[in-house]
Design a protein around this motif. Structure first.
Motif, PDB file in Angstrom:
ATOM      1  N   ALA A  19      35.732  29.771  37.037  1.00  0.00           N
ATOM      2  CA  ALA A  19      36.848  29.782  37.994  1.00  0.00           C
ATOM      3  C   ALA A  19      38.132  30.333  37.382  1.00  0.00           C
ATOM      4  N   SER A  20      38.262  30.260  36.063  1.00  0.00           N
ATOM      5  CA  SER A  20      39.536  30.595  35.426  1.00  0.00           C
ATOM      6  C   SER A  20      39.919  32.054  35.609  1.00  0.00           C
ATOM      7  N   ILE A  21      38.993  32.975  35.309  1.00  0.00           N
ATOM      8  CA  ILE A  21      39.318  34.400  35.390  1.00  0.00           C
ATOM      9  C   ILE A  21      39.572  34.806  36.840  1.00  0.00           C
ATOM     10  N   ASN A  22      38.689  34.361  37.751  1.00  0.00           N
ATOM     11  CA  ASN A  22      38.907  34.660  39.174  1.00  0.00           C
ATOM     12  C   ASN A  22      40.186  34.007  39.692  1.00  0.00           C
ATOM     13  N   GLY A  23      40.482  32.814  39.188  1.00  0.00           N
ATOM     14  CA  GLY A  23      41.682  32.103  39.630  1.00  0.00           C
ATOM     15  C   GLY A  23      42.960  32.828  39.217  1.00  0.00           C
ATOM     16  N   ILE A  24      42.997  33.309  37.980  1.00  0.00           N
ATOM     17  CA  ILE A  24      44.172  34.062  37.509  1.00  0.00           C
ATOM     18  C   ILE A  24      44.357  35.325  38.346  1.00  0.00           C
ATOM     19  N   LEU A  25      43.244  36.031  38.615  1.00  0.00           N
ATOM     20  CA  LEU A  25      43.306  37.217  39.466  1.00  0.00           C
ATOM     21  C   LEU A  25      43.791  36.869  40.872  1.00  0.00           C
ATOM     22  N   ALA A  26      43.277  35.759  41.410  1.00  0.00           N
ATOM     23  CA  ALA A  26      43.629  35.354  42.776  1.00  0.00           C
ATOM     24  C   ALA A  26      45.119  35.030  42.899  1.00  0.00           C
ATOM     25  N   PHE A  27      45.712  34.469  41.849  1.00  0.00           N
ATOM     26  CA  PHE A  27      47.142  34.151  41.919  1.00  0.00           C
ATOM     27  C   PHE A  27      47.995  35.411  41.922  1.00  0.00           C
ATOM     28  N   GLY A  28      47.553  36.436  41.192  1.00  0.00           N
ATOM     29  CA  GLY A  28      48.248  37.715  41.282  1.00  0.00           C
ATOM     30  C   GLY A  28      48.121  38.313  42.668  1.00  0.00           C
ATOM     31  N   MET A  29      46.913  38.229  43.228  1.00  0.00           N
ATOM     32  CA  MET A  29      46.669  38.738  44.580  1.00  0.00           C
ATOM     33  C   MET A  29      47.496  37.977  45.612  1.00  0.00           C
ATOM     34  N   MET A  30      47.691  36.690  45.385  1.00  0.00           N
ATOM     35  CA  MET A  30      48.460  35.860  46.317  1.00  0.00           C
ATOM     36  C   MET A  30      49.881  36.407  46.487  1.00  0.00           C
ATOM     37  N   PHE A  31      50.530  36.786  45.402  1.00  0.00           N
ATOM     38  CA  PHE A  31      51.887  37.339  45.487  1.00  0.00           C
ATOM     39  C   PHE A  31      51.901  38.593  46.366  1.00  0.00           C
ATOM     40  N   VAL A  32      50.918  39.474  46.140  1.00  0.00           N
ATOM     41  CA  VAL A  32      50.866  40.734  46.885  1.00  0.00           C
ATOM     42  C   VAL A  32      50.650  40.481  48.368  1.00  0.00           C
ATOM     43  N   ILE A  33      49.698  39.596  48.694  1.00  0.00           N
ATOM     44  CA  ILE A  33      49.367  39.358  50.104  1.00  0.00           C
ATOM     45  C   ILE A  33      50.506  38.632  50.816  1.00  0.00           C
ATOM     46  N   ILE A  34      51.123  37.654  50.157  1.00  0.00           N
ATOM     47  CA  ILE A  34      52.240  36.938  50.792  1.00  0.00           C
ATOM     48  C   ILE A  34      53.379  37.899  51.107  1.00  0.00           C
ATOM     49  N   ALA A  35      53.587  38.906  50.237  1.00  0.00           N
ATOM     50  CA  ALA A  35      54.656  39.889  50.466  1.00  0.00           C
ATOM     51  C   ALA A  35      54.254  40.963  51.474  1.00  0.00           C
ATOM     52  N   GLY A  36      53.046  40.824  52.051  1.00  0.00           N
ATOM     53  CA  GLY A  36      52.615  41.767  53.084  1.00  0.00           C
ATOM     54  C   GLY A  36      51.833  42.945  52.545  1.00  0.00           C
ATOM     55  N   GLY A  37      51.355  42.869  51.297  1.00  0.00           N
ATOM     56  CA  GLY A  37      50.609  43.976  50.690  1.00  0.00           C
ATOM     57  C   GLY A  37      49.138  43.655  50.552  1.00  0.00           C
ATOM     58  N   PHE A  38      48.487  44.429  49.690  1.00  0.00           N
ATOM     59  CA  PHE A  38      47.035  44.342  49.521  1.00  0.00           C
ATOM     60  C   PHE A  38      46.710  45.109  48.251  1.00  0.00           C
ATOM     61  N   ASP A  39      45.821  44.614  47.405  1.00  0.00           N
ATOM     62  CA  ASP A  39      45.526  45.306  46.146  1.00  0.00           C
ATOM     63  C   ASP A  39      44.020  45.355  45.895  1.00  0.00           C
ATOM     64  N   MET A  40      43.469  46.548  46.033  1.00  0.00           N
ATOM     65  CA  MET A  40      42.030  46.744  45.807  1.00  0.00           C
ATOM     66  C   MET A  40      41.710  47.129  44.360  1.00  0.00           C
ATOM     67  N   SER A  41      42.738  47.287  43.531  1.00  0.00           N
ATOM     68  CA  SER A  41      42.525  47.870  42.196  1.00  0.00           C
ATOM     69  C   SER A  41      42.391  46.845  41.075  1.00  0.00           C
ATOM     70  N   VAL A  42      42.488  45.546  41.381  1.00  0.00           N
ATOM     71  CA  VAL A  42      42.541  44.565  40.281  1.00  0.00           C
ATOM     72  C   VAL A  42      41.236  44.497  39.483  1.00  0.00           C
ATOM     73  N   GLY A  43      40.088  44.700  40.140  1.00  0.00           N
ATOM     74  CA  GLY A  43      38.813  44.682  39.410  1.00  0.00           C
ATOM     75  C   GLY A  43      38.755  45.805  38.390  1.00  0.00           C
ATOM     76  N   SER A  44      39.150  47.003  38.802  1.00  0.00           N
ATOM     77  CA  SER A  44      39.172  48.141  37.877  1.00  0.00           C
ATOM     78  C   SER A  44      40.186  47.915  36.759  1.00  0.00           C
ATOM     79  N   THR A  45      41.305  47.268  37.098  1.00  0.00           N
ATOM     80  CA  THR A  45      42.330  46.982  36.088  1.00  0.00           C
ATOM     81  C   THR A  45      41.800  46.011  35.035  1.00  0.00           C
ATOM     82  N   VAL A  46      41.005  45.035  35.464  1.00  0.00           N
ATOM     83  CA  VAL A  46      40.382  44.094  34.525  1.00  0.00           C
ATOM     84  C   VAL A  46      39.495  44.856  33.542  1.00  0.00           C
ATOM     85  N   ALA A  47      38.674  45.783  34.054  1.00  0.00           N
ATOM     86  CA  ALA A  47      37.791  46.564  33.181  1.00  0.00           C
ATOM     87  C   ALA A  47      38.598  47.441  32.226  1.00  0.00           C
ATOM     88  N   PHE A  48      39.610  48.111  32.749  1.00  0.00           N
ATOM     89  CA  PHE A  48      40.443  49.019  31.951  1.00  0.00           C
ATOM     90  C   PHE A  48      41.174  48.265  30.838  1.00  0.00           C
TER      91      PHE A  48
END
Length: 262
Positions: free
Chosen positions: A26-55
């Motif tokens: 849960a930890s790695i997905n949870g950290i990612l989800a909290f970053g995504m939460m900021f984007v979605i609450i501000a009205g955005g969307f981020d499809m690139s976080v998985g690729s960013t994790v790999a990079f």
């Protein structure tokens, strides 16, 4: 309820070793989800976080083979993620591109970058001190879970107790109203993508430490897990609504289902 059902079906589910495993998952997905939460609450969307994790995992593994102190790959991974997030934010907030289109392009580009710098091969040979980051624990609590708790506390404080947090909600609730209220919506929106990228960089570092190898094809579909955790946790896809504790529950729910089915 889910834990009770799974325990009845398979008593070994509730064993301490498996509960620790759930925390790690849960930890790695949870950290990612909290970053995504900021984007979605501000009205955005981020499809690139998985690729960013790999990079960022590739970057961290290349620097984490013992030639530098352990904080060097951590900082470089987070800075790499931050750079991707800023590019996304500028494209959306300044270039006025739809978040889905902008981050879909970044998703492909960053994955390609991971393949380029790794020459399409896994990066092996990370140092023992790097492996120990994810393998170690404090009073029986996995270090990965400690990183998650720190992330939860910081993000919860920022969203609920700061002026910046109120402005993030304002941008997602009504962007035009936020603008005429004097909020610099461009900076706020860029910063939310930057936070998502920064936390994706942290996740890349931690995931490489956990699996002890960096793969350019790693973390595929992780962005969907992060988005799902947010939506299940009550974050509105239209922006302006969402609570950190809901994202924690959403993340744990998804992890418990995946672990239980395994």
């Amino acid at each position: 309820a889910l834990v009770v059902v799974l325990t009845c079906l398979k008593p070994s589910f509730i064993q301490p070793a498996n509960l620790v495993n759930i925390l790690k998952q849960a930890s790695i997905n949870g950290i990612l989800a909290f970053g995504m939460m900021f984007v979605i609450i501000a009205g955005g969307f981020d499809m690139s976080v998985g690729s960013t994790v790999a990079f960022t995992g590739i970057l961290a593994a290349m620097l984490g083979q013992g030639q530098y102190p352990i904080f060097v790959p951590l900082i470089v991974a987070m800075l790499g993620g931050l750079a991707v997030g800023v590019v996304n934010g500028v494209g959306v907030a300044v270039g006025n591109l739809p978040p889905f289109i902008m981050t879909l392009g970044t998703m492909t580009a960053v994955r390609g970058l991971a393949l380029l710098i790794s020459d399409g091969k896994p990066i092996i040979g990370i140092s023992e001190s790097y492996k120990a980051v994810a393998a170690s624990s404090i009073f029986g609590i996995p270090m990965l879970a400690v990183f998650l708790v720190i992330t939860i506390l910081l993000c919860s404080f920022v969203l609920s107790k700061t002026v910046y947090g109120r402005r993030v909600y304002a941008c997602g609730g009504n962007l035009l109203a936020a603008q005429v209220s004097g909020i610099n919506t461009t900076k706020i929106r860029i910063s939310t993508f930057a936070i998502a990228g920064l936390l994706a960089g942290l996740s890349g570092f931690l995931m490489t430490s956990r699996v002890t190898i960096a793969q350019p094809t790693a973390a595929e579909s992780y962005e969907m897990d992060a988005i799902t955790a947010c939506v299940v946790g009550g974050v509105s896809m239209t922006g302006g609504v969402g609570k950190p504790w809901g994202v924690v529950i959403g993340c744990l729910l998804i992890t418990v289902i995946a672990n239980g089915l395994d």
